[in-house]
Design an enzyme around this catalytic site. Sequence first.
Site, PDB file in Angstrom:
ATOM      1  N   GLU A 407       0.850  -1.190   0.000  1.00 53.73           N
ATOM      2  CA  GLU A 407       0.000   0.000   0.000  1.00 53.73           C
ATOM      3  C   GLU A 407       0.885   1.240   0.000  1.00 53.73           C
ATOM      4  O   GLU A 407       1.321   1.708   1.048  1.00 53.73           O
ATOM      5  CB  GLU A 407      -0.892  -0.039   1.239  1.00 53.73           C
ATOM      6  CG  GLU A 407      -1.812   1.129   1.419  1.00 53.73           C
ATOM      7  CD  GLU A 407      -2.578   1.033   2.721  1.00 53.73           C
ATOM      8  OE1 GLU A 407      -3.215   2.036   3.081  1.00 53.73           O
ATOM      9  OE2 GLU A 407      -2.533  -0.030   3.382  1.00 53.73           O
ATOM     10  N   ASP A 476      -1.808  -2.061   5.402  1.00 57.20           N
ATOM     11  CA  ASP A 476      -1.901  -1.661   6.802  1.00 57.20           C
ATOM     12  C   ASP A 476      -3.108  -2.305   7.469  1.00 57.20           C
ATOM     13  O   ASP A 476      -4.120  -2.604   6.819  1.00 57.20           O
ATOM     14  CB  ASP A 476      -2.029  -0.143   6.918  1.00 57.20           C
ATOM     15  CG  ASP A 476      -0.775   0.580   6.443  1.00 57.20           C
ATOM     16  OD1 ASP A 476       0.285  -0.071   6.375  1.00 57.20           O
ATOM     17  OD2 ASP A 476      -0.857   1.792   6.149  1.00 57.20           O
ATOM     18  N   ASP A 478      -5.433  -1.049   9.127  1.00 58.53           N
ATOM     19  CA  ASP A 478      -6.424  -0.021   9.453  1.00 58.53           C
ATOM     20  C   ASP A 478      -7.574  -0.129   8.458  1.00 58.53           C
ATOM     21  O   ASP A 478      -7.613  -1.034   7.613  1.00 58.53           O
ATOM     22  CB  ASP A 478      -5.787   1.372   9.433  1.00 58.53           C
ATOM     23  CG  ASP A 478      -5.150   1.715   8.091  1.00 58.53           C
ATOM     24  OD1 ASP A 478      -5.403   0.993   7.100  1.00 58.53           O
ATOM     25  OD2 ASP A 478      -4.386   2.701   8.033  1.00 58.53           O
ATOM     26  N   ASP A 480      -8.469   1.715   5.846  1.00 58.34           N
ATOM     27  CA  ASP A 480      -8.076   1.830   4.441  1.00 58.34           C
ATOM     28  C   ASP A 480      -7.339   0.583   3.969  1.00 58.34           C
ATOM     29  O   ASP A 480      -7.551   0.097   2.850  1.00 58.34           O
ATOM     30  CB  ASP A 480      -7.189   3.064   4.241  1.00 58.34           C
ATOM     31  CG  ASP A 480      -7.991   4.361   4.297  1.00 58.34           C
ATOM     32  OD1 ASP A 480      -9.207   4.295   4.066  1.00 58.34           O
ATOM     33  OD2 ASP A 480      -7.396   5.415   4.581  1.00 58.34           O
TER      34      ASP A 480
END
Length: 608
Positions: A407, A476, A478, A480
């Site tokens: 990412e 990640d 998270d 997103d």
Amino acid sequence: MAEAANGYDSSSIKTLSPLMHIRHRPGMYIGRLGDGSHPDDGIYVLVKEIIDNCIDEFTMGVGKRIDITLDAGSVTVRDYGRGIPLDKVVACVSEMNTGGKYEGDAFAYSIGLNGVGTKAVNALSEKFTVRSTRDGRFHEARFERGVLQGEEEGETAERNGTYVAFTPDGELFPGYAFKSEYLEKRLWMYAYLNSGLSIYLNGQLYLSRRGLEDLLETETGEDKIYPIIARKTPTVEFALTHSDNYGETTYSFVNGQYTNDGGTHLSAFKEGVLKAINEFSGKSFKADDVRDGMAGAIAIKLRDPIFESQTKNKLGNTDVRGPVVAAVRDAIVDFLHKNKEVAEVVMDKVTRNEQMHRQIQAMKKKGQAAAVKSKLRIPKLKDCKFHPGEKWPRGLTPSDTMIFLTEGDSAAGSLEVCRDVNCQAIFALRGKPMNCYGEKFEKIYTNEELTFLMQALGIEDSTDFLRYDKVVIATDADVDGLHIRNLLITFFLMFFEQIVLSGHLYVLETPLFRVQVPKQTPIYCYNEAERDAAARKLGKKAEITRFKGLGEISPKEFGKFIGEEMRIQPVTLDNTKNIPELLGFFMGNNTPKRREYIMTNLEVPKYE
């Protein structure tokens, strides 16, 4: 002087006993070790090796039932075949290159021919017991880590057959646990390949009456657009159908062994299907025209199978091509001539595929010049030196190759510094890729990001040309990052589901926390429970760092997380018929239902 200086003299030369060689180099015999979190972990291979012997008995016409019990990490397997000859029980489970499968007709179509499997299970088990019963007498032997502890023999009223009980060695498989879904998948495969064989796991029955036809029925369900074409001979069995999905889904087997990497028999099956369609239609369709949307399975029986490794994932026999191609071609042509309505559906599907591929080729040509320029301007891929199909340096194998889909540039930068350039590649995404759910394959070529990704993986024309053994999504932890992960998984399931079904798609696990005290080696934790345990261990002075993204982990730290301590989880599916419903729910336009599901099932971790 030179020898002494280098620390290499005659005392450095060691000869290991077969038992110690298995324990020192288990990967040569069972592949990966692991803890049971991956379907190819060693504990499942141990179970498979024992069941394979039971299947061999059934194949020879004896023993129509197998009883398997799983209890607190220990496994028992009981078949009702002929039983090991009583005076050879100890030798057959502990002496290398000892067995009844080398010559003669005692095992005409055996899965294992090397006399290794059961010995490896014995050597890698904390406790191992074998009991053979033949004609009113039994012989039992007990082992610990491959070393004989005792024997017993005498009369019995039990039915003929062999009983094996073992507990994997916790020193070699630390923290292992069997996942029932992985075992169930394997047992269903055994059932499909051996119609009429009853397999019981903790009392649950696994039984198939129609063999590979049942397999495809389970995997495709209502997605198939015509009834399954199936044919079975004493040595070749296959089943075939099509759906309106993209890509192809295939399963291949040799002597009851699932060859997830295919081999010559699978290539011959695909060739036979293509020749049949062209012969029936009188046209010259290309392979992709026939295979797009195809779901097929091929199983052969072979006296002397040659596999690429002890784990038997890929067949290498070249002599099977001709007979398999002929058997598949003739059976399909005969079926299509006798079933005109099905033939019309098949030909309509192939014709539609041909038209779609022409449109894709036009899109490719239209964007080819721009793609070349963009490649030079945007270096998306940091490639590795070696790929499957090439000559490999010592100590590495094609299964070591992987590509990380990261990412952004920050995470890619950390990975690039600490990766193994021989076998680890990096593809950096610029942001969130396109949501492919409900899109046509042609549209992919209007998206630069996904076009580059296909080129990097080498799958533009076929998943057979995948340039890496593992495709690892590294985003990640998270919101997103999870969204990007879902978008990538959707892309593969929509257009390249064979990559998922063949076990090539993974998700990288990276630590969420670092717990440390000054001047001591930090402890990296992947969840809250590990974090709390580390904090208790290090005491009140422990400092806890929460990693918000991969870019926050320094290259020096990151090295261990993509090296020997790497944790990757496979992306798996129970069967392909769930894919449309699954993608429709999570990636479609049913926002209210999805929101309700999330609000009902969301668990919010509490951070200190």
